[in-house]
Every structure is written in structure tokens, then in C-alpha cells.
Design an enzyme around this catalytic site. Structure first.
Site, PDB file in Angstrom:
ATOM      1  N   GLN A   1     -22.298   1.693  11.831  1.00 56.56           N
ATOM      2  CA  GLN A   1     -23.609   1.143  12.250  1.00 56.56           C
ATOM      3  C   GLN A   1     -23.527  -0.337  12.622  1.00 56.56           C
ATOM      4  O   GLN A   1     -24.545  -0.955  12.932  1.00 56.56           O
ATOM      5  CB  GLN A   1     -24.658   1.315  11.138  1.00 56.56           C
ATOM      6  CG  GLN A   1     -25.459   2.612  11.220  1.00 56.56           C
ATOM      7  CD  GLN A   1     -24.576   3.815  11.010  1.00 56.56           C
ATOM      8  OE1 GLN A   1     -23.879   3.874  10.003  1.00 56.56           O
ATOM      9  NE2 GLN A   1     -24.556   4.725  11.964  1.00 56.56           N
TER      10      GLN A   1
ATOM     11  N   SER B   1      -2.605  -1.508  11.590  1.00 55.73           N
ATOM     12  CA  SER B   1      -3.778  -1.086  12.387  1.00 55.73           C
ATOM     13  C   SER B   1      -4.492  -2.258  13.047  1.00 55.73           C
ATOM     14  O   SER B   1      -5.370  -2.051  13.883  1.00 55.73           O
ATOM     15  CB  SER B   1      -4.776  -0.359  11.482  1.00 55.73           C
ATOM     16  OG  SER B   1      -5.452  -1.273  10.622  1.00 55.73           O
TER      17      SER B   1
ATOM     18  N   GLY C   1      -3.135   2.879   8.638  1.00 54.55           N
ATOM     19  CA  GLY C   1      -2.528   1.832   7.823  1.00 54.55           C
ATOM     20  C   GLY C   1      -3.355   0.555   7.798  1.00 54.55           C
ATOM     21  O   GLY C   1      -4.322   0.409   8.549  1.00 54.55           O
TER      22      GLY C   1
ATOM     23  N   GLY D   1      -3.190  -5.451   1.111  1.00 55.08           N
ATOM     24  CA  GLY D   1      -3.845  -6.445   0.254  1.00 55.08           C
ATOM     25  C   GLY D   1      -4.913  -7.126   1.085  1.00 55.08           C
ATOM     26  O   GLY D   1      -4.655  -7.531   2.223  1.00 55.08           O
TER      27      GLY D   1
ATOM     28  N   ASP E   1      -8.425   6.049  10.419  1.00 54.06           N
ATOM     29  CA  ASP E   1      -8.207   5.497   9.074  1.00 54.06           C
ATOM     30  C   ASP E   1      -9.008   4.195   8.990  1.00 54.06           C
ATOM     31  O   ASP E   1      -8.773   3.274   9.780  1.00 54.06           O
ATOM     32  CB  ASP E   1      -6.692   5.224   8.893  1.00 54.06           C
ATOM     33  CG  ASP E   1      -6.343   4.646   7.539  1.00 54.06           C
ATOM     34  OD1 ASP E   1      -7.258   4.412   6.725  1.00 54.06           O
ATOM     35  OD2 ASP E   1      -5.139   4.396   7.306  1.00 54.06           O
TER      36      ASP E   1
ATOM     37  N   LEU F   1     -21.742  -2.663   8.120  1.00 48.09           N
ATOM     38  CA  LEU F   1     -22.405  -1.365   7.952  1.00 48.09           C
ATOM     39  C   LEU F   1     -21.560  -0.230   8.515  1.00 48.09           C
ATOM     40  O   LEU F   1     -22.103   0.789   8.952  1.00 48.09           O
ATOM     41  CB  LEU F   1     -23.774  -1.397   8.652  1.00 48.09           C
ATOM     42  CG  LEU F   1     -24.743  -2.512   8.213  1.00 48.09           C
ATOM     43  CD1 LEU F   1     -25.920  -2.617   9.170  1.00 48.09           C
ATOM     44  CD2 LEU F   1     -25.249  -2.247   6.792  1.00 48.09           C
TER      45      LEU F   1
ATOM     46  N   ASP G   1       0.841  -1.196   0.000  1.00 54.22           N
ATOM     47  CA  ASP G   1       0.000   0.000   0.000  1.00 54.22           C
ATOM     48  C   ASP G   1       0.878   1.248   0.000  1.00 54.22           C
ATOM     49  O   ASP G   1       1.748   1.406   0.878  1.00 54.22           O
ATOM     50  CB  ASP G   1      -0.907   0.028   1.242  1.00 54.22           C
ATOM     51  CG  ASP G   1      -1.962  -1.071   1.212  1.00 54.22           C
ATOM     52  OD1 ASP G   1      -2.094  -1.752   0.169  1.00 54.22           O
ATOM     53  OD2 ASP G   1      -2.663  -1.229   2.228  1.00 54.22           O
TER      54      ASP G   1
ATOM     55  N   THR H   1      -9.000   2.073   6.519  1.00 54.32           N
ATOM     56  CA  THR H   1      -8.381   1.051   5.659  1.00 54.32           C
ATOM     57  C   THR H   1      -8.224  -0.260   6.441  1.00 54.32           C
ATOM     58  O   THR H   1      -7.702  -0.261   7.555  1.00 54.32           O
ATOM     59  CB  THR H   1      -6.986   1.513   5.178  1.00 54.32           C
ATOM     60  OG1 THR H   1      -7.098   2.804   4.615  1.00 54.32           O
ATOM     61  CG2 THR H   1      -6.410   0.552   4.137  1.00 54.32           C
ATOM     62  N   ALA H   2      -8.681  -1.354   5.839  1.00 51.47           N
ATOM     63  CA  ALA H   2      -8.553  -2.712   6.412  1.00 51.47           C
ATOM     64  C   ALA H   2      -9.512  -2.988   7.570  1.00 51.47           C
ATOM     65  O   ALA H   2      -9.411  -4.040   8.204  1.00 51.47           O
ATOM     66  CB  ALA H   2      -7.122  -3.040   6.825  1.00 51.47           C
ATOM     67  N   ALA H   3     -10.467  -2.096   7.815  1.00 54.34           N
ATOM     68  CA  ALA H   3     -11.455  -2.393   8.870  1.00 54.34           C
ATOM     69  C   ALA H   3     -12.282  -3.625   8.479  1.00 54.34           C
ATOM     70  O   ALA H   3     -12.508  -4.527   9.294  1.00 54.34           O
ATOM     71  CB  ALA H   3     -12.366  -1.197   9.101  1.00 54.34           C
ATOM     72  N   GLY H   4     -12.712  -3.658   7.211  1.00 49.15           N
ATOM     73  CA  GLY H   4     -13.471  -4.819   6.738  1.00 49.15           C
ATOM     74  C   GLY H   4     -12.635  -6.086   6.808  1.00 49.15           C
ATOM     75  O   GLY H   4     -13.126  -7.159   7.187  1.00 49.15           O
ATOM     76  N   ASP H   5     -11.352  -5.968   6.461  1.00 46.63           N
ATOM     77  CA  ASP H   5     -10.463  -7.140   6.512  1.00 46.63           C
ATOM     78  C   ASP H   5     -10.298  -7.624   7.949  1.00 46.63           C
ATOM     79  O   ASP H   5     -10.228  -8.834   8.208  1.00 46.63           O
ATOM     80  CB  ASP H   5      -9.083  -6.788   5.944  1.00 46.63           C
ATOM     81  CG  ASP H   5      -9.161  -6.363   4.486  1.00 46.63           C
ATOM     82  OD1 ASP H   5     -10.077  -6.823   3.784  1.00 46.63           O
ATOM     83  OD2 ASP H   5      -8.303  -5.559   4.062  1.00 46.63           O
TER      84      ASP H   5
HETATM   85  O1  RIB Z   1      -8.986  -3.584   2.339  1.00 44.64           O
HETATM   86  C1  RIB Z   1      -7.857  -2.759   2.363  1.00 44.64           C
HETATM   87  C2  RIB Z   1      -6.907  -3.178   1.303  1.00 44.64           C
HETATM   88  O2  RIB Z   1      -7.482  -2.955   0.040  1.00 44.64           O
HETATM   89  C3  RIB Z   1      -5.613  -2.391   1.289  1.00 44.64           C
HETATM   90  O3  RIB Z   1      -4.624  -2.917   2.134  1.00 44.64           O
HETATM   91  C4  RIB Z   1      -5.233  -2.395  -0.180  1.00 44.64           C
HETATM   92  O4  RIB Z   1      -4.125  -3.184  -0.454  1.00 44.64           O
HETATM   93  C5  RIB Z   1      -6.465  -2.880  -0.921  1.00 44.64           C
HETATM   94  O5  RIB Z   1      -6.289  -4.143  -1.384  1.00 44.64           O
END
Ligand code: RIB
Length: 305
Positions: A225, A292, A288, A40, A247, A222, A14, A249-253
Site C-alpha cells: 500500500q 535483492s 535475499g 542484518g 521475497d 505500508l 541470514d 526480506t529487507a524491503a523495509g531496509d
Molecule cells: O530486515 C531484514 C533483516 O532482518 C534480515 O537481513 C535479518 O538479518 C534481520 O535482521
């Protein structure tokens, strides 16, 4: 110890810029900062599952470049089995990410080595799949490979999770019967179902549609929510803890990896969903992707504000 959670998917480096706001078309903005961060969706979910208590193996491809070495090393540092992370003649996947002062992001990914994830790679590492209890896929590798992996996991009798991210179109109809848990966010649920998802009632309609398509159970995340769980006989709305977002980013992951780890450890579905939500909430308080993601003791010690 054999992995009980296997993640089949992407590894990206990223390239993250923080800026006051997201740029408009044709506009140049002055950013606040820049960082390269391991990410990723596949790798992030593997890291989340590992930090949150699972034995994890990753199936993926990196390029024969410096990013490829860093991406693999980041997983090895988490104790993740990387025997099925193959180095190929290509650049590693990258994600160009802008995060604004309201913690919203915009992301462009370039698949690079992730594009080398063919069905033959799944066959080559069949033993890794055989050892799993739970297998997770996302959509940052070729669709043909995701479909193949889902079917193989179903044949093996594994618990199959699909996080359909990123998604801008319906899934192939013949995938649904191989999915135990389909975990889209609101926009992905809308893209998959063709229905708007702009309220809890609308999320229930979309989830019912996806179950009618053949998915076993659906969890629509959500954001602030929380999430909506649907199992074909009813719905459960799980509120998210309130946190100050830095941030997303990657909360869903983090949710997906945490949910999978909890499920693999024998937790009931509703408990696994709450666990994933606390982990995801903690992740948005830090910057990040992989940096994170919380560890087990963070989630266990979390007290709602
Ligand atoms: O879900 C977040 C990810 O989406 C990031 O780390 C980025 O690489 C994208 O794939």
C-alpha cells in the site's frame, strides 16, 4: 570522501530456507532450498544507501568467525567505510529466516556480536558520526546504545533517522526529541503507539500520536500500500508501484537506506519517499537481503507496470 550517511546497527548472516509455507509449532516441513546471505537491518540499510548513491560508513560489530569476515567483506565490496566495524570475541549475529511460497517470511535473530555495541563504541567512533549528514539507527543492537547514539547525533545537529525494527514495545519517551524521521512499518507503529494500524485512517492516528510524543516526522511503511508521511501539519499517502513479490526480506531496509541516500543528496522529502519506495518495490522482486537491493540505475530506469 567522508561518509554522508552513517548507519549504526546490526550485521547478521541470514540462514534462509524457502519452504511451501511457514511451519506450525512442533511441525517439520520439507524445504525447497537453503542459502547463507549477508543481512542484518543495519548492514542492509548501509548497502541500500551505498548502492543508491550515498557515501556510507557503518558502525557495528561482527564476531571473530567466518561469518564476521564475510559480513565485513560484503560491505567493503560496496565501497562502505568499515573502519568502525569492530571484530569482537563472540559469534556473529545470525538470522534464521523461512520464506514461504507467498513470499511471506518469519525471522528469528540471535544478536551475538551485535550485543557488543555499547555506548563506548559510539564514543570511540565519534569522528565518523561528526562527518555524517544523516545518521540511521535501528533496534537490533542494545537499546541503551541506540538511545545514546540518537542523543549524540542530535547534539551534533545531524539528520537522525530511527527505523524502530524490530519493535514490540513503546520506545523510551526521551528518545523522541532526537528523531527527525521515525520510520516504522504497520506493526511497529502499532507497538510504538499502542494503537491499531489496520487502515490508512488508523495509520494517520498512530503517526499523529508518535509526532505528539516528540518525533519530528513519521513515515509509516505500508507494504504493497506504499507509505504514509506525517509532518505534524498534514499527511501524504504515497502509493507503492505494483510488482510481483518474490521475497519481502529487507524491503523495509531498502526503503530506509534509499530514503536516507536521497535525502543526503538534497532531494525533497516527498521525492526521497518515492525514490525509497521504488527501490523497496524492486527489492521484493528478488530473493535475499543484500542481494535483492537495487542499484541507482535500476531505480532511475524503473517504469511502473
Ligand atoms: O530486515 C531484514 C533483516 O532482518 C534480515 O537481513 C535479518 O538479518 C534481520 O535482521
Amino acid at each position: 570522501m567522508p561518509a554522508n550517511v552513517v548507519v549504526i546497527g546490526s550485521l547478521n548472516m541470514d540462514l534462509v530456507t524457502r519452504a511451501p509455507r511457514l511451519p506450525n509449532g512442533g511441525e517439520t516441513l520439507i524445504g525447497h532450498s537453503f542459502a547463507t546471505v549477508s543481512g542484518g537491518k543495519g548492514a542492509n540499510q548501509a548497502v541500500a544507501a551505498a548502492r543508491l548513491g550515498a557515501q556510507v560508513a557503518m558502525v557495528g560489530c561482527v564476531g571473530n568467525d567466518a561469518y564476521g569476515v564475510q559480513l565485513r567483506d560484503a560491505l567493503l565490496a560496496e565501497g562502505i567505510d568499515c573502519q568502525a566495524v569492530t571484530t569482537v570475541e563472540d559469534s556473529s549475529g545470525v538470522a534464521l529466516i523461512v520464506v514461504d511460497d507467498n513470499s511471506q517470511n518469519a525471522i528469528v535473530i540471535v544478536a551475538g556480536a551485535n550485543g557488543a555495541m555499547t555506548p563506548a563504541v559510539i564514543d570511540r567512533f565519534d569522528a565518523v558520526l561528526q562527518a555524517a549528514d544523516v545518521i540511521i539507527c535501528q533496534l537490533e543492537i542494545p537499546d541503551a546504545t541506540v538511545g545514546y547514539a540518537l542523543k549524540r547525533g542530535r547534539e551534533l545537529g545531524k539528520i537522525m533517522i530511527l527505523n524502530p525494527a524490530p519493535a514490540s514495545r513503546p520506545l523510551p519517551a526521551d528518545w523522541y526529541s532526537s528523531i527527525d524521521y521515525l520510520i516504522p512499518n504497520e506493526s511497529e507503529a502499532a507497538a510504538l503507539s499502542g494503537l491499531p494500524v489496520d487502515s490508512l485512517a488508523a495509520a494517520e492516528r498512530a503517526a499523529s500520536h508518535l509526532i505528539a510524543m516528540g518525533a519530528g516526522k513519521v513515515i509509516i511503511t505500508l507494504g504493497a500500500q506504499g507509505s504514509l508521511f506525517a509532518n505534524g501539519t498534514g499527511f501524504e499517502h504515497c502509493q507503492a508501484p505494483t510488482v510481483k513479490a518474490v521475497d519481502t526480506t529487507a524491503a523495509g531496509d531498502t526503503f530506509v537506506g534509499g530514503f536516507a541516500a536521497a535525502l543526503a543528496s538534497g532531494k525533497a522529502e516527498s521525492e526521497a519517499i518515492r525514490f525509497g519506495q521504488v527501490a523497496a518495490a524492486l527489492s521484493v522482486t528478488r530473493a535475499g537481503a543484500q542481494p535483492s537491493i537495487p542499484v541507482l540505475s535500476d531505480v532511475q530506469g524503473f517504469k511502473s507496470a
